[in-house]
Every structure is written in C-alpha cells, then in structure tokens.
Motif scaffolding. Structure first.
Motif, PDB file in Angstrom:
ATOM      1  N   GLY A  23       0.825  -1.193   0.000  1.00  0.00           N
ATOM      2  CA  GLY A  23       0.000   0.000   0.000  1.00  0.00           C
ATOM      3  C   GLY A  23       0.864   1.248   0.000  1.00  0.00           C
ATOM      4  O   GLY A  23       2.058   1.185  -0.301  1.00  0.00           O
ATOM      5  N   GLN A  24       0.264   2.361   0.387  1.00  0.00           N
ATOM      6  CA  GLN A  24       0.992   3.627   0.407  1.00  0.00           C
ATOM      7  C   GLN A  24       1.196   4.169   1.817  1.00  0.00           C
ATOM      8  O   GLN A  24       2.112   4.947   2.052  1.00  0.00           O
ATOM      9  CB  GLN A  24       0.248   4.665  -0.453  1.00  0.00           C
ATOM     10  CG  GLN A  24       0.204   4.292  -1.931  1.00  0.00           C
ATOM     11  CD  GLN A  24      -0.493   5.349  -2.763  1.00  0.00           C
ATOM     12  OE1 GLN A  24      -1.254   6.170  -2.256  1.00  0.00           O
ATOM     13  NE2 GLN A  24      -0.231   5.336  -4.079  1.00  0.00           N
ATOM     14  N   ASP A  25       0.352   3.758   2.739  1.00  0.00           N
ATOM     15  CA  ASP A  25       0.447   4.243   4.126  1.00  0.00           C
ATOM     16  C   ASP A  25       1.342   3.290   4.917  1.00  0.00           C
ATOM     17  O   ASP A  25       0.878   2.291   5.471  1.00  0.00           O
ATOM     18  CB  ASP A  25      -0.944   4.328   4.741  1.00  0.00           C
ATOM     19  CG  ASP A  25      -0.939   5.055   6.080  1.00  0.00           C
ATOM     20  OD1 ASP A  25       0.137   5.134   6.705  1.00  0.00           O
ATOM     21  OD2 ASP A  25      -2.009   5.527   6.499  1.00  0.00           O
ATOM     22  N   THR A  26       2.617   3.595   4.952  1.00  0.00           N
ATOM     23  CA  THR A  26       3.556   2.681   5.616  1.00  0.00           C
ATOM     24  C   THR A  26       3.294   2.569   7.112  1.00  0.00           C
ATOM     25  O   THR A  26       3.494   1.499   7.702  1.00  0.00           O
ATOM     26  CB  THR A  26       5.004   3.151   5.387  1.00  0.00           C
ATOM     27  OG1 THR A  26       5.150   4.503   5.841  1.00  0.00           O
ATOM     28  CG2 THR A  26       5.380   3.055   3.924  1.00  0.00           C
ATOM     29  N   ALA A  27       2.837   3.634   7.738  1.00  0.00           N
ATOM     30  CA  ALA A  27       2.570   3.592   9.177  1.00  0.00           C
ATOM     31  C   ALA A  27       1.408   2.654   9.483  1.00  0.00           C
ATOM     32  O   ALA A  27       1.476   1.837  10.418  1.00  0.00           O
ATOM     33  CB  ALA A  27       2.274   4.990   9.705  1.00  0.00           C
ATOM     34  N   ALA A  28       0.356   2.743   8.699  1.00  0.00           N
ATOM     35  CA  ALA A  28      -0.808   1.875   8.911  1.00  0.00           C
ATOM     36  C   ALA A  28      -0.455   0.419   8.628  1.00  0.00           C
ATOM     37  O   ALA A  28      -0.875  -0.496   9.352  1.00  0.00           O
ATOM     38  CB  ALA A  28      -1.969   2.331   8.017  1.00  0.00           C
ATOM     39  N   MET A  29       0.345   0.180   7.563  1.00  0.00           N
ATOM     40  CA  MET A  29       0.737  -1.190   7.239  1.00  0.00           C
ATOM     41  C   MET A  29       1.629  -1.769   8.327  1.00  0.00           C
ATOM     42  O   MET A  29       1.490  -2.941   8.712  1.00  0.00           O
ATOM     43  CB  MET A  29       1.445  -1.219   5.882  1.00  0.00           C
ATOM     44  CG  MET A  29       0.524  -0.976   4.705  1.00  0.00           C
ATOM     45  SD  MET A  29       1.351  -1.273   3.111  1.00  0.00           S
ATOM     46  CE  MET A  29       2.580   0.044   3.109  1.00  0.00           C
ATOM     47  N   ALA A  30       2.545  -0.954   8.829  1.00  0.00           N
ATOM     48  CA  ALA A  30       3.428  -1.416   9.898  1.00  0.00           C
ATOM     49  C   ALA A  30       2.634  -1.792  11.134  1.00  0.00           C
ATOM     50  O   ALA A  30       2.903  -2.808  11.783  1.00  0.00           O
ATOM     51  CB  ALA A  30       4.466  -0.349  10.223  1.00  0.00           C
ATOM     52  N   ASP A  31       1.642  -0.982  11.469  1.00  0.00           N
ATOM     53  CA  ASP A  31       0.811  -1.276  12.632  1.00  0.00           C
ATOM     54  C   ASP A  31       0.051  -2.584  12.432  1.00  0.00           C
ATOM     55  O   ASP A  31      -0.055  -3.410  13.352  1.00  0.00           O
ATOM     56  CB  ASP A  31      -0.171  -0.119  12.858  1.00  0.00           C
ATOM     57  CG  ASP A  31      -1.030  -0.328  14.094  1.00  0.00           C
ATOM     58  OD1 ASP A  31      -0.467  -0.367  15.209  1.00  0.00           O
ATOM     59  OD2 ASP A  31      -2.269  -0.469  13.952  1.00  0.00           O
ATOM     60  N   SER A  32      -0.484  -2.797  11.236  1.00  0.00           N
ATOM     61  CA  SER A  32      -1.214  -4.027  10.942  1.00  0.00           C
ATOM     62  C   SER A  32      -0.301  -5.253  11.007  1.00  0.00           C
ATOM     63  O   SER A  32      -0.670  -6.291  11.571  1.00  0.00           O
ATOM     64  CB  SER A  32      -1.859  -3.931   9.561  1.00  0.00           C
ATOM     65  OG  SER A  32      -2.514  -5.135   9.221  1.00  0.00           O
ATOM     66  N   ILE A  33       0.895  -5.114  10.419  1.00  0.00           N
ATOM     67  CA  ILE A  33       1.862  -6.218  10.459  1.00  0.00           C
ATOM     68  C   ILE A  33       2.246  -6.531  11.897  1.00  0.00           C
ATOM     69  O   ILE A  33       2.312  -7.709  12.308  1.00  0.00           O
ATOM     70  CB  ILE A  33       3.118  -5.864   9.635  1.00  0.00           C
ATOM     71  CG1 ILE A  33       2.796  -5.798   8.146  1.00  0.00           C
ATOM     72  CG2 ILE A  33       4.240  -6.876   9.899  1.00  0.00           C
ATOM     73  CD1 ILE A  33       2.452  -7.115   7.518  1.00  0.00           C
ATOM     74  N   ASN A  34       2.490  -5.510  12.700  1.00  0.00           N
ATOM     75  CA  ASN A  34       2.876  -5.725  14.093  1.00  0.00           C
ATOM     76  C   ASN A  34       1.780  -6.455  14.870  1.00  0.00           C
ATOM     77  O   ASN A  34       2.068  -7.341  15.696  1.00  0.00           O
ATOM     78  CB  ASN A  34       3.198  -4.392  14.764  1.00  0.00           C
ATOM     79  CG  ASN A  34       4.464  -3.749  14.213  1.00  0.00           C
ATOM     80  OD1 ASN A  34       5.299  -4.413  13.615  1.00  0.00           O
ATOM     81  ND2 ASN A  34       4.600  -2.440  14.397  1.00  0.00           N
ATOM     82  N   LEU A  76      12.042 -12.699  12.912  1.00  0.00           N
ATOM     83  CA  LEU A  76      13.194 -12.556  12.027  1.00  0.00           C
ATOM     84  C   LEU A  76      13.183 -11.158  11.417  1.00  0.00           C
ATOM     85  O   LEU A  76      12.763 -10.204  12.045  1.00  0.00           O
ATOM     86  CB  LEU A  76      13.177 -13.643  10.951  1.00  0.00           C
ATOM     87  CG  LEU A  76      13.270 -15.085  11.468  1.00  0.00           C
ATOM     88  CD1 LEU A  76      13.209 -16.072  10.308  1.00  0.00           C
ATOM     89  CD2 LEU A  76      14.537 -15.303  12.286  1.00  0.00           C
ATOM     90  N   ASN A  77      13.629 -11.047  10.179  1.00  0.00           N
ATOM     91  CA  ASN A  77      13.816  -9.739   9.554  1.00  0.00           C
ATOM     92  C   ASN A  77      12.502  -9.001   9.315  1.00  0.00           C
ATOM     93  O   ASN A  77      11.460  -9.602   9.051  1.00  0.00           O
ATOM     94  CB  ASN A  77      14.557  -9.902   8.224  1.00  0.00           C
ATOM     95  CG  ASN A  77      13.898 -10.937   7.334  1.00  0.00           C
ATOM     96  OD1 ASN A  77      13.621 -12.042   7.762  1.00  0.00           O
ATOM     97  ND2 ASN A  77      13.649 -10.581   6.083  1.00  0.00           N
ATOM     98  N   TYR A  78      12.585  -7.676   9.430  1.00  0.00           N
ATOM     99  CA  TYR A  78      11.467  -6.768   9.134  1.00  0.00           C
ATOM    100  C   TYR A  78      11.907  -5.916   7.945  1.00  0.00           C
ATOM    101  O   TYR A  78      12.918  -5.223   8.016  1.00  0.00           O
ATOM    102  CB  TYR A  78      11.168  -5.885  10.354  1.00  0.00           C
ATOM    103  CG  TYR A  78       9.900  -5.065  10.245  1.00  0.00           C
ATOM    104  CD1 TYR A  78       8.761  -5.438  10.918  1.00  0.00           C
ATOM    105  CD2 TYR A  78       9.862  -3.908   9.464  1.00  0.00           C
ATOM    106  CE1 TYR A  78       7.593  -4.688  10.844  1.00  0.00           C
ATOM    107  CE2 TYR A  78       8.702  -3.153   9.374  1.00  0.00           C
ATOM    108  CZ  TYR A  78       7.568  -3.545  10.060  1.00  0.00           C
ATOM    109  OH  TYR A  78       6.413  -2.807   9.971  1.00  0.00           O
ATOM    110  N   ILE A  79      11.133  -5.973   6.853  1.00  0.00           N
ATOM    111  CA  ILE A  79      11.584  -5.351   5.607  1.00  0.00           C
ATOM    112  C   ILE A  79      10.510  -4.419   5.061  1.00  0.00           C
ATOM    113  O   ILE A  79       9.322  -4.767   5.027  1.00  0.00           O
ATOM    114  CB  ILE A  79      11.921  -6.416   4.544  1.00  0.00           C
ATOM    115  CG1 ILE A  79      13.012  -7.367   5.047  1.00  0.00           C
ATOM    116  CG2 ILE A  79      12.363  -5.766   3.243  1.00  0.00           C
ATOM    117  CD1 ILE A  79      13.276  -8.535   4.122  1.00  0.00           C
ATOM    118  N   THR A  80      10.939  -3.238   4.619  1.00  0.00           N
ATOM    119  CA  THR A  80      10.075  -2.315   3.882  1.00  0.00           C
ATOM    120  C   THR A  80      10.732  -2.029   2.541  1.00  0.00           C
ATOM    121  O   THR A  80      11.853  -1.514   2.486  1.00  0.00           O
ATOM    122  CB  THR A  80       9.877  -0.999   4.656  1.00  0.00           C
ATOM    123  OG1 THR A  80       9.283  -1.271   5.926  1.00  0.00           O
ATOM    124  CG2 THR A  80       8.974  -0.051   3.873  1.00  0.00           C
TER     125      THR A  80
END
Length: 231
Positions: free
Chosen positions: A55-66, A87-91
């Motif tokens: 997506g485009q909202d990296t903050a929202a995606m990061a929160d969802s992934i977390n 393990l690794n966290y990648i953007t």
C-alpha cells in the motif's frame, strides 16, 4: 691429562660406531581416508512464516503487520513444544513504470519443534493470517553432537585398523602419523525435504501441511597420512 684426552677420544669413537651401526629409521609416506557414518532421523523441524502488506500508508501497514505478528507469537507461545522468534522486518518500494507507487512491508517469524504433529496443527491455525515461506528438516543439535561423538570414536578405530593393515601388508615394523584431519558432515543437508507454499489469498485458512522429516546420514571423515618404516 693424557688419560682424560684418551677417554674423550674413546667415548667419541664409541658414539661414532653406534651412529654408524644404527642409522636413523627411514619412512615411506601413504595417504588414505576412512569414513564412519550413521543414518539418523531429522528430528528438528523449522518453519518460516511471514505477514505481508502492500500500500501507500507505511505507518498503517506497519501497525497491521505488528498486530498480526503479535497475534501469531501469542498463539505459538501456547505450545510449549514450539520455540518461536521474530526474524527480519523489511520495507521495500513498489515500482510501476520506473516510479515508486507504493510500499511493501513484511516480517518473518521462525518456529522450531521436534513434534511434527503439534507444529503442523499450529501452522494450520497461523495460516489464517500468515503465509508459509518454507519448512525444512534437520538433525537437532543434541542428537547431532551425541552421534558425532560416537562416529569420531568409530572413525579413529577405522583409521587404526587401516593403518595397521597397510603396515602389515607392506611388511613394515611400524608407522607414525604425519597428518590426521577429522571432519564431521551432515545435519543440515541441502537435500533435506522442503515444503513451500505458493502465494494465495488468505480468505480461509488452508489445511495444515503434512510433515514427515525423513532421515539423513551423518558422517565423520578422516583424512590421514602416515609414514611406514622401511626397516
């Protein structure tokens, strides 16, 4: 004084005679290899799973992934027979026609267990929100260490038997070791079975994978070089 000189000369003469009478032992070199091996079960299973969003909202995606990873780890911790870790966290940027049009966020977790039934059941639950990247099988460190210990003893016994065989076959009185390299092989075989899951929509959790680790050979290889006496 004359008596002392005579005694020294006599001693030197005796030493010289002994040196001539007993020349140093000469050796011939021979190189060979021996192996000790044993087939053991792949008793350790390691699964890699991941949560991923684009997506485009990296903050929202990061929160969802977390949140997804936290959910997965909480579920995994309920199984005492399973060790879990992140393990690794990648953007990564997503390109369209050479331009960045979005972002991909991904994090992996690793699960290890000796109980294939429990791990399979856990994977079935986790596939509700995660995808399986791969599962591989190996020999656990405990089994590997104990097996290698016994194989080293057997390999050294095989070395001694082969060296004695060569000595006797060549009709020599003795041998001495020039080089002795001991190497353990196996445990993380690249031929170990691998399960991979193709990417798919996660509207419903797929059936748990069937896990069967199989077996592999552990080896201890001894590369040796000895010298056989000529006399």
């Amino acid at each position: 004084m004359k008596q002392l000189v005579a005694a020294v000369l006599l001693s030197f003469s005796a030493l010289s005679s002994n040196a001539i009478a007993e020349p140093p032992t000469v050796y011939d070199r021979m190189a060979f290899a021996v192996i000790a091996e044993k087939e053991v079960p792949n008793d350790m299973l390691t699964a890699i799973l991941y949560a991923e969003q684009q997506g485009q909202d990296t903050a929202a995606m990061a929160d969802s992934i977390n949140q997804t990873i936290t959910w997965a780890l909480d579920l995994a911790k309920q199984e005492t027979a399973v060790d879990s870790s992140t393990l690794n966290y990648i953007t990564n940027p997503v390109y369209t026609d050479g331009r960045v049009t979005g972002w991909q966020v991904r994090q992996n977790i690793q699960l290890k267990s000796k109980d294939s039934k429990i791990l399979s059941g856990l994977l079935g639950k986790l596939q509700e929100k995660l995808r399986i990247e791969g599962i591989h099988y190996s020999v656990s460190p405990e089994v590997k260490a104990e097996t290698e210990k016994n194989l080293i003893d057997q390999a050294l016994k095989n070395f001694k038997e082969r060296a004695d065989q060569l000595k006797a076959g060549m009709g020599r009185a003795e041998y001495r070791i020039v080089r002795l390299d001991v190497q353990a092989l196996g445990g993380e075989s690249p031929q170990a079975p691998m399960y991979r899951m193709a990417a798919m929509a996660l509207d419903a959790a797929p059936a748990p994978p069937s896990l069967e680790g199989g077996k592999q050979n552990l080896q201890v290889n001894v590369q040796a070089e000895i010298e056989l006496s000529i006399q």
